[in-house]
Every structure is written in C-alpha cells, then in structure tokens.
Design an enzyme around this catalytic site. Structure first.
Site, PDB file in Angstrom:
ATOM      1  N   GLY A 185      40.515  35.749  46.251  1.00  0.00           N
ATOM      2  CA  GLY A 185      41.264  35.975  47.478  1.00  0.00           C
ATOM      3  C   GLY A 185      42.761  35.776  47.339  1.00  0.00           C
ATOM      4  O   GLY A 185      43.505  36.174  48.215  1.00  0.00           O
ATOM      5  N   GLU A 196      44.528  43.938  40.107  1.00  0.00           N
ATOM      6  CA  GLU A 196      45.405  44.257  38.986  1.00  0.00           C
ATOM      7  C   GLU A 196      45.073  45.653  38.441  1.00  0.00           C
ATOM      8  O   GLU A 196      45.969  46.455  38.159  1.00  0.00           O
ATOM      9  CB  GLU A 196      45.177  43.187  37.918  1.00  0.00           C
ATOM     10  CG  GLU A 196      46.096  43.195  36.749  1.00  0.00           C
ATOM     11  CD  GLU A 196      45.758  42.034  35.820  1.00  0.00           C
ATOM     12  OE1 GLU A 196      45.265  42.316  34.712  1.00  0.00           O
ATOM     13  OE2 GLU A 196      45.976  40.871  36.197  1.00  0.00           O
TER      14      GLU A 196
END
Length: 172
Positions: A56, A90
């Site tokens: 998170g 990412e």
C-alpha cells in the site's frame, strides 16, 4: 557467470543508465546483486533500490525519478514478484516509460515461466487473487474504484512484460 557475460554483451552499448525492478526477498543477495555488480563493473550507471516497502505504500520519489531518468530497465520477475503492490506499481511506471520515452525494458524470468506471468497463473495468479480479495473487502467506494483500476493496470502490465523479449533464468 556466462549468463551475465552474454547479457552484458547485449546491453553494454545501449544502456548508460539502468534501473532494476525486482522482488528483494526472491533475488537479493544472489542473482540481483551479481547482475548489479556486473553492470556497475561495465560502467553502466545502475539504480537498485534495496529497501523493502509495506503493501500500500507509494513509490518513493527517488525511485520514480530513477525510472523516468533511465534509458533502460531490467525487471527481474520471480515467484513472489506479483505479491508486492510496490513491484507492480513500479512495473506499470516502467512500461509507461517504455511508451513515452522509448525506454528499453528487459524482463528476466527468474525461475518463473513467462506464460505464468502472461496468463497470471501459479504464484502470479495467487498473488493477484489476494490483491482482488483485498479490493473487494474495501468498504470505501472510492478506494475500491482506485484498487480496481490498479488491479486492471497490473494485469495488463504483466501481460505486456511477458510478451517482451527477455531472458529466462531457469537453468535450461
């Protein structure tokens, strides 16, 4: 070490700044560290974030800058890769950079099958199932919508990265 020499031969002329995407618990202190050292020894500026983050948490600004400022990214997809929301965020950012700045993206399938990544099977399917369960359990409707958008972007990113030409590290 032959893998590293072969890999370096392929990337040395095109990469001057490289960013790593990896799941630390799977690859740190072995594969990722060896590859990092090999790239650095070839004078390739390499960013490797060595900190783990909690589920998170948002991507750190320095990681976002490193990804956006890199000419190439190496994504080491391993068994627990998809269990990390941070790794998945990412991955989405790296693939966005591939589109907007023509960043070179090289996936390395570290003891995982590309088809499992593409079809979200095995550990990838299990991880996404858990992410979906957390999303469905969310009580706040806005957070639930945001989680649904993220989940969709993660599944699309996993399919996309699995379709890229990469390296298979399975001992075959």
């Amino acid at each position: 070490m032959n893998f590293f020499l072969l890999f370096l031969t392929e990337v040395n002329n095109i990469m001057s700044r490289t960013c790593f995407g990896h799941r630390g618990i799977d690859t740190r202190l072995n594969f990722t560290d060896y590859l990092y050292e090999a790239l650095v020894s070839e004078n390739i500026t390499t960013f490797l974030d060595e900190q783990e983050v909690e589920t998170g948490e948002e991507l750190k600004p320095e990681l976002t800058r490193a990804i956006k400022g890199s000419r190439a990214s190496i994504i080491v997809l391993s068994k627990n890769y998809a269990s990390s929301t941070w790794c998945l965020d990412e991955l989405v950012l790296i693939l966005e950079q591939r589109k907007v700045s023509k960043q070179i993206v090289v996936p390395i399938f570290f003891h995982v099958e590309p088809t499992h990544v593409r079809k979200q099977e095995s550990s990838f399917g299990e991880a996404l199932f858990k992410h979906r369960q957390r999303m469905e359990a969310e009580q706040d409707e806005e957070k639930k919508r945001q989680a649904a958008r993220k989940l969709k972007s993660w599944t699309e990113a996993l399919k996309e990265v699995a379709d890229l030409k990469g390296k298979d590290v399975n001992g075959r």
